[in-house]
Design an enzyme around this catalytic site. Structure first.
Site, PDB file in Angstrom:
ATOM      1  N   ASP A  77       0.857  -1.067   0.209  1.00  0.00           N
ATOM      2  CA  ASP A  77       0.071  -0.029   0.007  1.00  0.00           C
ATOM      3  C   ASP A  77       0.830   1.367  -0.140  1.00  0.00           C
ATOM      4  OD1 ASP A  77       0.624   0.581   2.922  1.00  0.00           O
ATOM      5  OD2 ASP A  77      -0.676  -1.197   3.394  1.00  0.00           O
ATOM      6  N   LYS A  84      -4.427  -0.163  -2.604  1.00  0.00           N
ATOM      7  CA  LYS A  84      -5.066  -1.176  -1.657  1.00  0.00           C
ATOM      8  C   LYS A  84      -6.147  -0.252  -0.959  1.00  0.00           C
ATOM      9  CE  LYS A  84      -3.488  -2.540   2.187  1.00  0.00           C
ATOM     10  NZ  LYS A  84      -2.584  -3.277   3.293  1.00  0.00           N
ATOM     11  N   ARG A 136      -9.218  -0.317   2.585  1.00  0.00           N
ATOM     12  CA  ARG A 136      -9.720  -1.010   3.761  1.00  0.00           C
ATOM     13  C   ARG A 136     -11.235  -0.573   4.005  1.00  0.00           C
ATOM     14  NH1 ARG A 136      -6.670  -4.546   6.251  1.00  0.00           N
ATOM     15  NH2 ARG A 136      -4.549  -4.530   6.229  1.00  0.00           N
ATOM     16  N   ASP A 146      -0.544 -10.849   9.468  1.00  0.00           N
ATOM     17  CA  ASP A 146      -1.730 -11.302  10.338  1.00  0.00           C
ATOM     18  C   ASP A 146      -2.484 -12.589   9.872  1.00  0.00           C
ATOM     19  OD1 ASP A 146      -3.273 -11.328  12.763  1.00  0.00           O
ATOM     20  OD2 ASP A 146      -3.989  -9.388  12.676  1.00  0.00           O
TER      21      ASP A 146
END
Length: 330
Positions: free
Chosen positions: A183, A206, A208, A236
């Site tokens: 990003d 990107k 979110r 993650d």
């Protein structure tokens, strides 16, 4: 008569490990040529944490190795690790340690560093204030999610990076390389990674729409026919990373790799990585891997880097010289 009393003072370095990542602590101890100090850590049946140093630490520089992460093998979660670190610090201060340094390569709550919506906490700041309140004199950490997190502290913070280590791992991979920033916020880090490797640079567009949800719209830059390396600070659940790898593969990359400092690997991370197009995923050992990791994961130890930094802190040498003063990546 004199107004002061002069006595010789021999500095002592003592290294202790919490239960979050004892394997990393043992690696650091080997690099330093010392044994880990004896310490009793346990959790009572009511879930309260107990700590006791088994020998005197009076007057010593005490380094506590405790990333704020889960370790299923030891039966601790991320919150247990944080509280255990606080208890270790309080016990060291109460036992008259000269300095207490928290070696926490994975800084917990680092992604909660601002208010993204009304009435949210800034948890990363709260953790910093709590560490200071219990008596930490210094913090040694690695690849913070945002470099500005250092501003939450009123004490010295030594910010290390695994960038060089990870770049060296890929040395000699291919001649036609492109480093892909996941990003816009990671462009500076990826640019330094690309410069060290003599590679090109591309960026993923990107967005979110929600927490732990990411959408990859397009690849900005030329990756067709090249070997692409997606570099980030954290993996993650690996859902975003998988989507990024698939986007780069669709854009025509010949081979796709991934690299990150912190292998959080929560939720369906292993399933996402196993189904991803990545040839290899390279991470460090700031966080211990839970069982069942896919065979495509390679782990590079950061113990030598942390040991060198600890040695320099102890001897009051320059820590920034480890990176030639170029560890400010964000």
């Amino acid at each position: 008569m004199t107004a002061s009393l002069q006595r010789g003072y021999d500095k002592r370095l003592m290294l202790f490990s919490g239960r979050a990542n004892p394997v990393l602590a043992e690696g650091i101890a080997r690099q330093l040529g010392v044994d880990l100090g004896p310490i009793t850590l346990k959790t009572f049946s009511n879930d309260e944490v107990y700590c006791r140093y088994e020998e005197s630490i009076r007057g010593a520089d005490v380094f506590l190795v405790q990333p704020m992460c889960a370790n299923p093998a030891a039966g601790v979660n991320a919150n247990d690790a944080l509280l255990e670190l606080l208890v270790m610090v309080d016990a060291a201060v109460g036992a008259s340690a000269h300095r207490v340094i928290a070696v926490t390569p994975w800084y917990g709550y680092s992604r909660q560093d601002k208010k993204s919506a009304p009435r949210e906490p800034i948890s990363a700041r709260m953790v910093a204030r709590t560490l200071e309140a219990v008596g930490v004199d210094r913090v040694l950490t690695m690849d913070l999610h945002a470099g500005q997190l250092q501003g939450f502290f009123g004490i010295p913070v030594d910010h290390m990076t695994a960038l060089m280590m990870l770049a060296d791992h890929f040395a000699g991979l291919d001649d036609d390389l492109v480093v892909v920033a996941p990003d816009a916020g990671r462009v500076k880090l990826n640019k330094q990674f690309a410069t060290r490797m003599g590679a090109g640079l591309a960026i993923l567009d990107k967005e979110r729409p929600a927490q732990q949800v990411a959408e990859i719209n397009q690849v900005i830059g030329d990756v067709r026919g090249k070997t692409a390396i997606i570099v980030d600070d954290i993996i993650d659940t690996a859902g975003t990373l998988r989507a990024a790898g698939e986007a780069v593969a669709r854009a025509g990359a010949r081979r796709v790799f991934a690299a990150a400092t912190h292998a959080v690997f929560s939720g369906r991370a292993y399933e996402n990585l196993a189904a991803s197009p990545f040839e290899r995923i390279v991470v460090t050992d700031t966080i211990p891997l839970r069982p069942g990791a896919p065979p495509t994961i390679d782990v590079v130890s950061c113990a030598p880097l942390l040991a060198d930094s600890i040695r320099r802190i102890f001897t009051d040498d320059s820590v920034s010289e480890v990176f030639g003063g170029k560890n400010h990546l964000f």
